[in-house]
Write an enzyme that holds these catalytic residues in place. Sequence first.
Site, PDB file in Angstrom:
ATOM      1  N   CYS A   1       0.343  -0.909  -0.013  1.00 24.00           N
ATOM      2  CA  CYS A   1      -0.126  -0.282  -0.299  1.00 24.00           C
ATOM      3  C   CYS A   1       0.755   0.934   0.051  1.00 24.00           C
ATOM      4  O   CYS A   1       1.732   1.745  -1.074  1.00 24.00           O
ATOM      5  CB  CYS A   1      -1.367  -0.392   0.882  1.00 24.00           C
ATOM      6  SG  CYS A   1      -2.355   1.057   1.178  1.00 24.00           S
TER       7      CYS A   1
ATOM      8  N   HIS B   1      -3.722  -4.985  -0.201  1.00 26.34           N
ATOM      9  CA  HIS B   1      -2.517  -5.658   1.000  1.00 26.34           C
ATOM     10  C   HIS B   1      -3.510  -6.526   0.835  1.00 26.34           C
ATOM     11  O   HIS B   1      -4.318  -7.533   0.945  1.00 26.34           O
ATOM     12  CB  HIS B   1      -4.284  -4.932   2.204  1.00 26.34           C
ATOM     13  CG  HIS B   1      -4.063  -3.926   2.240  1.00 26.34           C
ATOM     14  ND1 HIS B   1      -3.063  -3.496   3.068  1.00 26.34           N
ATOM     15  CD2 HIS B   1      -4.622  -2.705   1.594  1.00 26.34           C
ATOM     16  CE1 HIS B   1      -3.306  -1.731   3.288  1.00 26.34           C
ATOM     17  NE2 HIS B   1      -4.185  -1.484   2.098  1.00 26.34           N
TER      18      HIS B   1
ATOM     19  N   GLU C   1      -2.335  -8.914   3.376  1.00 29.32           N
ATOM     20  CA  GLU C   1      -3.334  -9.405   4.386  1.00 29.32           C
ATOM     21  C   GLU C   1      -4.520  -9.664   4.521  1.00 29.32           C
ATOM     22  O   GLU C   1      -4.986 -10.437   5.024  1.00 29.32           O
ATOM     23  CB  GLU C   1      -2.321  -8.652   5.420  1.00 29.32           C
ATOM     24  CG  GLU C   1      -2.982  -7.078   6.166  1.00 29.32           C
ATOM     25  CD  GLU C   1      -2.020  -6.374   4.950  1.00 29.32           C
ATOM     26  OE1 GLU C   1      -2.096  -4.959   4.782  1.00 29.32           O
ATOM     27  OE2 GLU C   1      -1.134  -5.929   3.505  1.00 29.32           O
TER      28      GLU C   1
END
Length: 203
Positions: free
Chosen positions: A85, A183, A185
């Site tokens: 990001c 992202h 994650e």
Amino acid sequence: MAQTIALIDYGAGNLHSVANALKAAGSTGVTITADPRVVMNADRIVLPGVGAFGACANALRALPGMVEALNIRVLGGGVPFLGVCVGMQLMANAGHEFGTHQGLGWIEGDISLIESSDADVKIPHMGWNDVVPTTPHPLMMPGEAYFLHSYAFSGSGVLATTQHGGPVVAAIGRANMIGTQFHPEKSQRYGLAMLERFLAWRP
């Protein structure tokens, strides 16, 4: 011997989510750190980032010796690097969010507000969207990932794009470094698979 991953803590990232995702992807050596000495000895480096470009750039530079360590290990040492990001955006020359702010200058390009020709397209770009590789790269595969950003990269080294009122850069990279606007994650199976490839990557 487990490889060590330096997950850089400069107060601008969802560190524990990224750390947990790296562990879920198979890493046993994640260290959340603000210490450049840890970065100097790491086998891989991850730079997360959430918030405004300028605030993140200033926070990173406020860590004594950190930018120097990153330049030595990533540019000079060829250590695999992942920016996430705003961590990806910091790889660019400059960001134009609340003024103009200097990035790391690792990849030629700038960060500017997403522009859309469609009035129905909302900014920020938030939610799930397709990642479409544009340049062959061992870490980038087609799939669906989670995005949350209002500013986007334009420049060289584009590896993948997505669509949000027009093409938006989803990933950039060169040599031993890669950055994702999405992202990993938060991108479930797609994100974990990408992190698994990063852990095994030998650029």
